[in-house]
Design an enzyme around this catalytic site. Structure first.
Site, PDB file in Angstrom:
ATOM      1  N   LYS A 118       0.896  -1.465   0.065  1.00 21.37           N
ATOM      2  CA  LYS A 118       0.207   0.022   0.263  1.00 21.37           C
ATOM      3  C   LYS A 118       0.398   1.303  -0.396  1.00 21.37           C
ATOM      4  O   LYS A 118       0.241   1.938  -0.422  1.00 21.37           O
ATOM      5  CB  LYS A 118      -0.928   0.076   1.208  1.00 21.37           C
ATOM      6  N   LYS A 211      -7.869 -10.296  -9.218  1.00 16.72           N
ATOM      7  CA  LYS A 211      -9.453 -10.259  -8.510  1.00 16.72           C
ATOM      8  C   LYS A 211     -10.396  -9.517  -9.168  1.00 16.72           C
ATOM      9  O   LYS A 211      -9.578  -8.592  -9.958  1.00 16.72           O
ATOM     10  CB  LYS A 211      -8.087 -10.724  -6.509  1.00 16.72           C
ATOM     11  N   LYS A 214     -13.205  -3.385  -6.665  1.00 18.36           N
ATOM     12  CA  LYS A 214     -13.698  -2.255  -6.773  1.00 18.36           C
ATOM     13  C   LYS A 214     -12.801  -0.885  -7.718  1.00 18.36           C
ATOM     14  O   LYS A 214     -13.815   0.124  -7.913  1.00 18.36           O
ATOM     15  CB  LYS A 214     -14.253  -1.415  -5.653  1.00 18.36           C
TER      16      LYS A 214
END
Ligand code: TRP
Length: 350
Positions: A118, A211, A214
């Site tokens: 991240k 995957k 969103k």
């Protein structure tokens, strides 16, 4: 305080909940209600660890917090029997996290792979909160002395850290714990992951190796929990496949990511093993299989979408569920925190 089995899990209010969240997390949350006391938390404190431009600011955060709450309820979690609340309403999460900051070691956090991902290259510019994310997560779980945590594969390392923190707290304060609870049992249980059902990993409908996410720019890559029957049908019909008919055994799916994904989704929605789906559809063309998948997906998902729509239009009701859940959560958390204060040696009002 005896150890009782209790489930805790958290979901970030990041918006755009999709089929991957539903099959990977929510379905299992719903199932666990039958056997456990469950606490399900919308982790708004975790949401703000990324830049404000990413989490979207106050209005977006409120909207997303209510959307996750609505998804919990619409999926079938009973807010009266279980506890549903948002993290920031129970101050003990942050309070216990401070104590855990002093238990956890820098070296442990430096090994966390999610932080590295991240934070990316510009690590100097990551927030301290992002670095500390796993400590807050440990405190979410342990402030309820939860024993079972349904999580995806990607959260296993964080759960190991929670166990390490629990273990070190139990060791560092063993004498004080023994004096406090008059037992030799550790104060914090070591929480275990509950790794979940058949289609834990739902992949993109456009690329079976990625995957479902969103943040994929193509809305055709995912089925949103708010999609209506037409949108669901369209997305499944357009989903990428290959020209071969379906295999009749699971090993026939090994090199066929898209076929594997659609069969996995079917199996998860039907709550049956993939092998059973293949013995039914083996040899069939995708067009026929997809029609059946559309029917199944619409039957399972469109009532959830409708209920979410109804709930998100009623913010007052959703907020009342969160307030009620927070009050019940606080009752448990404050008991733990009071014991922690005694154990550590903080003078406090009793
Ligand atoms: N880190 C989890 C995720 O991104 C969310 C989370 C926060 C969580 N606190 C938790 C999950 C406690 C389980 C238990 O999915």
């Amino acid at each position: 305080m005896a150890i009782i089995e209790r489930v805790f899990s958290g979901v970030q209010p990041t918006g755009n909940l999709h089929l991957g969240n539903y099959l990977g997390a929510l379905v299992n949350f719903v199932k666990l209600q039958a056997t456990h006391n469950c606490i399900y938390c919308v982790v708004d404190l975790h949401a703000i660890t990324v830049p404000v431009s990413v989490w979207g600011g106050p209005d977006e955060l409120r909207r997303n917090t209510r959307e996750v709450t609505a998804a919990f309820i619409a999926s079938g979690i009973d807010p009266k029997k279980q506890i549903i609340f948002n993290q920031s309403q129970v101050a003990e999460h942050a309070e216990l996290a401070w104590v855990f900051n002093c238990v956890a070691r820098l070296g442990w956090l430096n090994r966390m792979t999610q932080f590295k991902e991240k934070a990316g290259k510009d690590r100097e510019n990551a927030s301290i909160g992002l670095y500390d994310y796993p400590v807050l997560m440990a405190s979410d779980i342990l402030v309820y002395r939860a024993t079972h945590v349904p999580v995806g594969e990607d959260q296993k390392q964080h759960l190991e850290l929670a166990r390490d923190i629990a273990q070190k707290f139990n060791n560092d304060f063993s004498e004080s714990i023994a004096a406090h609870s008059k037992s030799s049992e550790g104060f914090f249980p070591l929480p275990e992951p509950v790794i979940t059902g058949p289609a834990t990993r739902v992949m993109s409908l456009r690329d079976g190796t990625k995957k479902m996410s969103k943040s994929d720019p193509s809305d055709y890559s995912r089925i949103n929990l708010t999609d209506d029957a037409d949108a669901i049908a369209q997305k499944i019909r357009k989903a990428k496949t290959d020209p071969e008919p379906l295999p009749s055994e699971e090993k026939g799916l090994e090199t066929r990511a898209e076929a594997d994904n659609l069969v996995g989704i079917y199996a998860a929605l039907a709550d049956k093993p993939k092998s059973e789906i293949l013995s039914e559809f083996g040899g069939a063309q995708f067009s026929g299989f997809k029609s059946n998948l559309v029917d199944l997906a619409v039957a399972k998902l469109s009532p959830i979408a409708a209920e979410m729509k109804r709930l998100t239009a009623d913010a007052a009701y959703v907020d009342s569920v969160l307030a009620d859940g927070a009050a019940r959560a606080r009752a448990v958390a404050s008991e733990t925190m009071s014991a922690v204060k005694d154990i550590v040696g903080f003078i406090h009002r009793k």
